[in-house]
Design an enzyme around this catalytic site. Sequence first.
Site, PDB file in Angstrom:
ATOM      1  N   ASP A 127       0.893  -1.152   0.000  1.00 22.28           N
ATOM      2  CA  ASP A 127       0.000   0.000   0.000  1.00 22.28           C
ATOM      3  C   ASP A 127       0.932   1.201   0.000  1.00 22.28           C
ATOM      4  OD1 ASP A 127      -1.576   2.178   0.593  1.00 22.28           O
ATOM      5  OD2 ASP A 127      -2.831   1.125   2.033  1.00 22.28           O
ATOM      6  N   HIS A 128       0.979   1.952  -1.104  1.00 21.41           N
ATOM      7  CA  HIS A 128       2.000   2.992  -1.215  1.00 21.41           C
ATOM      8  C   HIS A 128       1.862   4.041  -0.117  1.00 21.41           C
ATOM      9  CE1 HIS A 128      -1.050   5.562  -3.266  1.00 21.41           C
ATOM     10  NE2 HIS A 128      -0.288   6.545  -2.836  1.00 21.41           N
ATOM     11  N   HIS A 193      -5.758   2.814   2.391  1.00 18.99           N
ATOM     12  CA  HIS A 193      -4.911   3.891   2.905  1.00 18.99           C
ATOM     13  C   HIS A 193      -5.350   4.349   4.303  1.00 18.99           C
ATOM     14  CE1 HIS A 193      -3.248   3.859  -0.959  1.00 18.99           C
ATOM     15  NE2 HIS A 193      -3.842   4.893  -1.509  1.00 18.99           N
TER      16      HIS A 193
END
Length: 333
Positions: A127-128, A193
């Site tokens: 998950d960036h 996020h």
Amino acid sequence: MNDAKSQMIGLTDILIEPADIFSVKYVSGSYDSAEGFQLLDKEIAMHEISKSSQEVSSRRLFYLALPPSVYPPVYRMIRKYCMNKSDLSGWTRVVVEKPFGKDLDSAELLGSQIGELFDEPQIYHIDHYLGKELVQNLVINISGRFANRFFLPLWNCDNIDNVRIVFREDFGTEGRGGYFDEYGIIRDIIQNHLLQVFCLVAMEKPVSLKPEHIRDEKVKVLQSVLPIKDEEVVLGQYEGYRDDVTVPDHSNTPTFATVILRIHNERWEGEKQGRNEFVIRLQPSEAMYMKLTMSLLILLLSISLSYKQRYQGVMIREAYERLVLDTYGPCPS
């Protein structure tokens, strides 16, 4: 975006050398065309041969900036045509990013399809958002949060009224409507996020900083969330969203959402009113600052750390850069 056969994909080989010098080659092909992947394999092999005198092992990493719906066919092509075949000291790894399916069933199906093609140590789920500088600090400082005498007695419902996690962007889909409209703001942002940040803020101290122990505490937080009430959810669509030519004219996909999550556990249940604030701004202009109520006059005293001012001239890696570089580490056991 849903028609895999009509789409073209840019397949790029990036070799990270010891001096962080990047060698980039663009290869064009379609999702389901063997020719494109065979050409990609040939280009990678030629690059590896050119580096053989430097004793560089074959390290093939594939990251797909594509809709998850085409992950299985693309990874099947990679598995068939683009694997490291001869270098025993090298490896082939794949990166899988959110949104991973639309619901539990589709996520499990997608996981099983990729699992049939690659062994678990070859698959990196990212998950960036977790690669962002201040989110990384939240992860690293989990133990510090519980050991620090300033935070430890305050991090509970007796002193914190609520935690607000806010995500805003000042641009639209900009040609990505075909992807976004399939998922919406909840699947694209909230369930990955923002829930990751939510868990890091609310979790109990893990046994260690090993990934599995942090994961276990995150799961406990999610299991403690009470059923969401309809009246505590707001959905909407920003004006102008359907002006994007890639968005269907009659789309009702939400581009805005707000939801209240209530945690049923000893630390957080029964929140009490308070006026002090501790703000962690992840982006843009990363910063941490506090607003403390002083005396009955409600004088606000601000204590702040602005990364832009404090760390001028210091390179802070972008989130994707940090996570991709992590995949070049030792293979997890």
